[in-house]
Design a protein around this motif. Structure first.
Motif, PDB file in Angstrom:
ATOM      1  N   UNK A   5      33.244  59.142 -25.064  1.00 42.55           N
ATOM      2  CA  UNK A   5      34.526  58.723 -25.636  1.00 42.55           C
ATOM      3  C   UNK A   5      34.299  57.860 -26.874  1.00 42.55           C
ATOM      4  N   UNK A   6      33.347  56.920 -26.775  1.00 40.48           N
ATOM      5  CA  UNK A   6      33.058  56.029 -27.899  1.00 40.48           C
ATOM      6  C   UNK A   6      32.544  56.825 -29.097  1.00 40.48           C
ATOM      7  N   UNK A   7      31.650  57.781 -28.828  1.00 38.58           N
ATOM      8  CA  UNK A   7      31.138  58.617 -29.929  1.00 38.58           C
ATOM      9  C   UNK A   7      32.277  59.418 -30.547  1.00 38.58           C
ATOM     10  N   UNK A   8      33.134  59.960 -29.676  1.00 42.82           N
ATOM     11  CA  UNK A   8      34.270  60.746 -30.172  1.00 42.82           C
ATOM     12  C   UNK A   8      35.203  59.917 -31.032  1.00 42.82           C
ATOM     13  N   UNK A   9      35.519  58.716 -30.590  1.00 44.50           N
ATOM     14  CA  UNK A   9      36.401  57.839 -31.363  1.00 44.50           C
ATOM     15  C   UNK A   9      35.762  57.474 -32.692  1.00 44.50           C
ATOM     16  N   UNK A  10      34.467  57.146 -32.666  1.00 45.30           N
ATOM     17  CA  UNK A  10      33.756  56.804 -33.903  1.00 45.30           C
ATOM     18  C   UNK A  10      33.702  57.978 -34.871  1.00 45.30           C
ATOM     19  N   UNK A  11      33.490  59.171 -34.337  1.00 49.26           N
ATOM     20  CA  UNK A  11      33.444  60.355 -35.194  1.00 49.26           C
ATOM     21  C   UNK A  11      34.790  60.604 -35.858  1.00 49.26           C
ATOM     22  N   UNK A  38      30.040  62.265 -40.226  1.00 47.45           N
ATOM     23  CA  UNK A  38      30.767  61.473 -39.233  1.00 47.45           C
ATOM     24  C   UNK A  38      29.931  61.269 -37.980  1.00 47.45           C
ATOM     25  N   UNK A  39      29.216  62.316 -37.566  1.00 47.14           N
ATOM     26  CA  UNK A  39      28.358  62.219 -36.380  1.00 47.14           C
ATOM     27  C   UNK A  39      27.168  61.305 -36.653  1.00 47.14           C
ATOM     28  N   UNK A  40      26.585  61.440 -37.863  1.00 47.40           N
ATOM     29  CA  UNK A  40      25.444  60.597 -38.235  1.00 47.40           C
ATOM     30  C   UNK A  40      25.844  59.125 -38.237  1.00 47.40           C
ATOM     31  N   UNK A  41      27.069  58.860 -38.647  1.00 44.31           N
ATOM     32  CA  UNK A  41      27.538  57.487 -38.664  1.00 44.31           C
ATOM     33  C   UNK A  41      27.917  56.956 -37.290  1.00 44.31           C
ATOM     34  N   UNK A  42      28.325  57.852 -36.391  1.00 47.62           N
ATOM     35  CA  UNK A  42      28.792  57.424 -35.064  1.00 47.62           C
ATOM     36  C   UNK A  42      27.658  57.220 -34.067  1.00 47.62           C
ATOM     37  N   UNK A  43      26.626  58.034 -34.159  1.00 46.38           N
ATOM     38  CA  UNK A  43      25.585  58.035 -33.122  1.00 46.38           C
ATOM     39  C   UNK A  43      24.806  56.717 -33.047  1.00 46.38           C
ATOM     40  N   UNK A  44      24.236  56.197 -34.167  1.00 51.70           N
ATOM     41  CA  UNK A  44      23.463  54.945 -34.076  1.00 51.70           C
ATOM     42  C   UNK A  44      24.304  53.758 -33.628  1.00 51.70           C
ATOM     43  N   UNK A  45      25.547  53.709 -34.084  1.00 48.15           N
ATOM     44  CA  UNK A  45      26.413  52.588 -33.740  1.00 48.15           C
ATOM     45  C   UNK A  45      26.746  52.590 -32.248  1.00 48.15           C
ATOM     46  N   UNK A  46      26.871  53.780 -31.681  1.00 46.17           N
ATOM     47  CA  UNK A  46      27.159  53.878 -30.245  1.00 46.17           C
ATOM     48  C   UNK A  46      25.952  53.466 -29.412  1.00 46.17           C
ATOM     49  N   UNK A  47      24.742  53.866 -29.846  1.00 44.97           N
ATOM     50  CA  UNK A  47      23.522  53.518 -29.109  1.00 44.97           C
ATOM     51  C   UNK A  47      23.186  52.035 -29.232  1.00 44.97           C
ATOM     52  N   UNK A  48      23.396  51.477 -30.419  1.00 44.56           N
ATOM     53  CA  UNK A  48      23.060  50.055 -30.663  1.00 44.56           C
ATOM     54  C   UNK A  48      24.285  49.340 -31.239  1.00 44.56           C
ATOM     55  N   UNK A 109      42.669  61.443 -29.426  1.00 46.39           N
ATOM     56  CA  UNK A 109      43.795  61.950 -30.230  1.00 46.39           C
ATOM     57  C   UNK A 109      44.624  60.801 -30.800  1.00 46.39           C
ATOM     58  N   UNK A 110      44.942  59.816 -29.964  1.00 47.09           N
ATOM     59  CA  UNK A 110      45.749  58.682 -30.415  1.00 47.09           C
ATOM     60  C   UNK A 110      44.999  57.870 -31.465  1.00 47.09           C
ATOM     61  N   UNK A 111      43.695  57.677 -31.261  1.00 47.57           N
ATOM     62  CA  UNK A 111      42.884  56.949 -32.248  1.00 47.57           C
ATOM     63  C   UNK A 111      42.861  57.674 -33.587  1.00 47.57           C
ATOM     64  N   UNK A 112      42.719  59.001 -33.519  1.00 42.65           N
ATOM     65  CA  UNK A 112      42.714  59.804 -34.750  1.00 42.65           C
ATOM     66  C   UNK A 112      44.048  59.680 -35.473  1.00 42.65           C
ATOM     67  N   UNK A 113      45.132  59.749 -34.688  1.00 39.19           N
ATOM     68  CA  UNK A 113      46.468  59.649 -35.281  1.00 39.19           C
ATOM     69  C   UNK A 113      46.668  58.297 -35.955  1.00 39.19           C
ATOM     70  N   UNK A 114      46.256  57.229 -35.287  1.00 36.34           N
ATOM     71  CA  UNK A 114      46.386  55.890 -35.860  1.00 36.34           C
ATOM     72  C   UNK A 114      45.550  55.730 -37.129  1.00 36.34           C
ATOM     73  N   UNK A 115      44.330  56.273 -37.085  1.00 29.25           N
ATOM     74  CA  UNK A 115      43.445  56.170 -38.247  1.00 29.25           C
ATOM     75  C   UNK A 115      44.051  56.879 -39.456  1.00 29.25           C
TER      76      UNK A 115
END
Length: 284
Positions: A5-11, A38-48, A109-115
């Motif tokens: 979920x966190x990766x999805x929201x970050x992406x 978007x994935x490259x930016x989301x993955x490291x932040x989710x892990x660390x 979906x809600x996070x995407x809409x808000x963004x």
């Protein structure tokens, strides 16, 4: 599941930011490249999540992947990414701190809409500011000399004003009646006040001593055709010493729509005078 979920929201968040930056910077980046970034930016932040180093690496990897390896290619969009992230990130932080749906797809979906909504609002305000700045660059203080008088007028160069005096082809500028009222000769005040723009008048209505420098000018607007009398000015200096070529002024009574608080709308050709002055500003 929580990590996904966190990766999805970050992406989703990263994609919204990168899309926003791409549009604002007029980049030709494809959506596939933005998705990968978007994935490259989301993955490291989710892990660390608590690592500042991971955030920096994620940001650099994201903008380089999205906009290119060259520093000149991504330095402009990267600033827009930071601004968009701060704005949209604040909105999402408030949301995720207070609300979190049990269904992962609904949360994403809600996070995407808000963004996207927050970035759309930012884009609208951004464009308004850019438009205001662009318009302000066409606004100048000027000194108009006509009828043996001189007055200072705030002017605006309208690139859409292409009106010319038909016989000479000289530019026609529109000036607020109030702005020059103090230097209008008394003999001209009554004829100008009684002038009917819907009818084609003869210049005989203008006092004889002013007829030599007066011309009938036909105006075509969305409201239809009208007739005005134009007067040739003696000198008109705008900005820091740029003098306009010979032309005519048409006095207007309804000046409440003039932009930038201007009292005169100049012909588009006035921009050439300003450009020439700027072009020789630093010549030794």
């Amino acid at each position: 599941m929580y990590g996904e979920i966190i990766i999805g929201i970050n992406m989703v968040f990263n994609y919204a930011i990168l899309s926003f930056a791409s549009r604002m910077a007029k980049s030709q980046t494809t959506w596939k490249r933005l998705l990968l970034a978007s994935f490259i930016g989301a993955f490291p932040v989710t892990l660390f999540p608590n690592s500042a180093f991971a955030i920096v690496i994620a940001f650099l990897g994201m903008v380089v992947c999205a906009f290119g390896v060259s520093f000149t290619a991504w330095k402009g969009p990267s600033l827009i990414v930071l601004i968009g992230a701060l704005f949209a990130g604040g909105v999402l932080t408030v949301f995720t701190d207070r609300f979190m749906f049990s269904d992962a797809r609904v949360t994403v979906f809600v996070c995407a809409l808000l963004a996207y909504i927050s970035l759309y609002l930012l884009k609208t305000k951004w464009l308004d500011v850019r438009m205001a700045r662009q318009m302000s660059t066409f606004s100048y203080t000027s000194v108009l000399s006509i009828w043996e008088g001189t007055t200072t007028i705030q002017v605006f160069i309208d690139t859409g004003n292409r009106c010319i005096e038909p016989l000479t082809g000289e530019a026609v500028h529109f000036v607020s009646f109030k702005a020059v009222e103090s230097i209008i000769p008394k003999e001209l005040v009554k004829p100008l006040h009684t002038w009917n723009t819907k009818d084609m008048h003869q210049l005989s209505k203008i006092p004889k001593q002013y007829q030599k420098n007066a011309r009938l000018i036909r105006l075509q607007t969305v409201q239809g055709a009208s007739w005005a009398v134009g007067f040739k000015f003696d000198h008109w200096v705008i900005g820091e010493g740029s003098e306009l070529p010979t032309g005519y002024i048409v006095l207007t009574k309804e000046d409440n729509r003039y932009p930038e608080g201007a009292a005169a709308i100049l012909h588009a050709s006035a921009l050439e005078s300003i450009t020439e002055e700027r072009g020789t500003e630093h010549v030794a």
